[in-house]
Scaffold this motif. Sequence first.
Motif, PDB file in Angstrom:
ATOM      1  N   ASN A 423      27.036  35.066  28.918  1.00  0.00           N
ATOM      2  CA  ASN A 423      27.769  35.504  29.767  1.00  0.00           C
ATOM      3  C   ASN A 423      27.046  36.040  30.889  1.00  0.00           C
ATOM      4  O   ASN A 423      25.842  36.545  30.804  1.00  0.00           O
ATOM      5  N   TYR A 425      27.631  38.362  34.548  1.00  0.00           N
ATOM      6  CA  TYR A 425      28.468  39.125  35.235  1.00  0.00           C
ATOM      7  C   TYR A 425      27.665  39.548  36.753  1.00  0.00           C
ATOM      8  O   TYR A 425      26.580  39.918  36.669  1.00  0.00           O
ATOM      9  N   ARG A 444      33.735  42.745  38.949  1.00  0.00           N
ATOM     10  CA  ARG A 444      32.826  41.910  38.302  1.00  0.00           C
ATOM     11  C   ARG A 444      33.538  40.526  38.473  1.00  0.00           C
ATOM     12  O   ARG A 444      34.702  40.241  38.173  1.00  0.00           O
ATOM     13  N   ARG A 446      32.892  37.041  36.371  1.00  0.00           N
ATOM     14  CA  ARG A 446      32.285  36.713  35.116  1.00  0.00           C
ATOM     15  C   ARG A 446      32.282  35.335  34.741  1.00  0.00           C
ATOM     16  O   ARG A 446      33.285  34.565  35.176  1.00  0.00           O
TER      17      ARG A 446
END
Length: 769
Positions: A423, A425, A444, A446
């Motif tokens: 991930n 961000y 954010r 993502r």
Amino acid sequence: MITGKNPLLPSLLPLGILLLGLASCHESKYLSGDQALYIGNKVKVVSSVPITRKQQKALAGELDDLLRPKLNDKFLGFRLKLWIYNIAGHPKKNKGFKHWLKYKVGQEPVLASPAIIQTNADVLQSHLENKGWFRDTVVAATFVKDKHLIATYTAQIGPRYTIRNITYPDDSDAVSNRIDTLQRGSLLKKGEPYDLDNVKAERIRIDSRLKNHGFYYFNPDYLVVELDTALGAHQVDMFMRIKDETPDAARTVYSIGDVFVYADYGVNSDTSLKHGYITPEGYHIVDTAHYLRPIVFRKTMVFQPGNIYREDDHNASLSRLVNLGVFRFVKARLEPASSVDSNDKLNAYFYLVPTKTKSFRFEVTALTRSDNTTGSEFSVSWRHRNLFHGAELFTAKVYTGVEGQSIGIGKKVSTYRAGLDLNLYFPRIISPFDLNTSSRFVPRTRIETSYDIFAQSAEYTLNSSRASFGYIFKNRITSQNELTVLGINYVHPTYINPQYQLSLDSNIMLRRAIEPTFIIGPTYNFTYSSLNDPRKLRLPDHYYFNGNIDLSNNLLGVLSHSDVLRTGKQQEIFGVPFAQYARFAVDFHYWHNFSKYNMIGFRANGGIGISYGNSSTMPFIKEFFGGGTDDIRAFRSRALGPGNYYRGNPNTTPFLPDQPGDIKLMFSLEYRASLVGLLRWAIFTDAGNVWTLRPDTSRPGSVFTPQFLNDFAVGVGTGLRFDFTIVVLRVDVAAPVRYPWHSNGSKWNFRGLTDISEMVFNLAVGYPF
């Protein structure tokens, strides 16, 4: 069966009274001649004007909550802790079993005194006056028997005073003029009862509004409210004014001068440094270690030089800096500018202490269920909080696990799982379009990708690949939005044992569980929780709501003119049929707190998945399931339903494949209470089921009909919760009391309450809702 009166009751009742009497005498034994144990309070409200019973009871309860000290605890009418305190004697040492028993388990006697009684009466009198019952009285009386004292407080009230007029400051200075414009949102209303709490709240409201208009040094204490109660007709005039001793600084409107940001602050940092990179907005960034790129501050700070000081901007800047996740400590200091030409300006200094950017985490978990399943998982996570020096958060997780389920003598199903999850961000919205997010919170972007391998014994191996791009943003502290602009999920089997293939040919559920699936589309998830607002934490009622919309290949399905129900043929992407559906799900929770650990909770959960175009059924991984530790707890996980379809009792049949549905309805009601220390107790009931949207010839009785309530499964249970604050360990036992697959007239059956083979034991982490 025994009918009539229980013959034991006449003999048990006198025995109970005798035991209570002995306990009472035992308490008195330890009191000196002039001491009395304070055992009870009574509050009475006597009104000279008409008052409803509900209002009378509410006021009495309000007054009762003010009485002090707290009386000795009772258990079944017996002061157990006091009894332990008395029998423990007088320990000679400040440690040991007797000392622990007396002072840790036991409870010191609460003794009555004239001073305590008079103080309580004065407190109640003051409270009545603060609520608008002026010139009313509270009379205290005591009753003593066997050195046990009960105090009665009688509140003698008349008409409650109401507000006739409210006058705000009318001076010609800037602060008075600003207060005059704030009257519209006043908490003080003409005709409403006088309440000191509302007066205090109004002063705080005005102070907050003033601080958002540049009055940085103003304080609620600079406002005073004077009352005129001699008007007659039980009315009061209120006069708000600014104290004469209020300093000039509190009457001055300030704007922001220079803003200095020490981005790598430490105990040895030189705060006298005033140079550094100056952004186009005028921020002085002092970052000798080059910890963050200047664009981060330009995107994060809302406290800008030249603007009028606003407390909301001040707090938002601090909050956004904290939410970046790269600082361990954030502090702001404001002081008057030293320049002669800047008497009405404030220089701002932000001191930011970086946190550790890199971290490893090892995690091992274990599980056991009542369906003879045991297993464990091991994972390693790596986190970098500032990957590109722009406060980007990167996480990588590698995991592997195994589960085993016994399904008969000498038979066991083992499943193995391993995968990688990545991930990334970004602390901003990366988009050509403006999502209109609140400046109070850091949005954010993502990017997620993952790969998962799932193998069941030697029967098959299933691979799953996922990738997504989307946003997480908030407009209020209580709600959060998650928008996945594009999500791709590709599931396909890489190996199927020939023997297992024979089972797939005869069992559609087993076949659907591992069929190739290609899902492409957006999702939107909205979450609301009143618990996220610190101002609402003390309220007795709390709410949670989650709504989810999941769409797949809707545009592609339209462009390809796919209609599998009509043509019998599915369109494909890279040789795999793509799924086309619309899925909607909601989850609602409500809690009412009677005290800190005593509450009642309600949950309603449901959803519907509609397949169409290129799909005749929903993808297996997007279906709904019933039963499990956080669902209908009296039935094994994912084995309930759909509808009244029956392939075997899900609680006693050794192995049942997952039973999915297109529609789900589930309700839970749970009462929770505190037992002792960290141990909690709960009693609950769950009800619901899943159904198919269309008739399924392989599962008769599974389709949703207007008589869906007749397919509800119901379970009841109880359990213990070990609340370690940072984690809650939950142990539940639940039994079915309504079986949807039974014939009408016999669906309700309470044999599960006594038949242990029907019961389901659940071990889980966290509360079910």
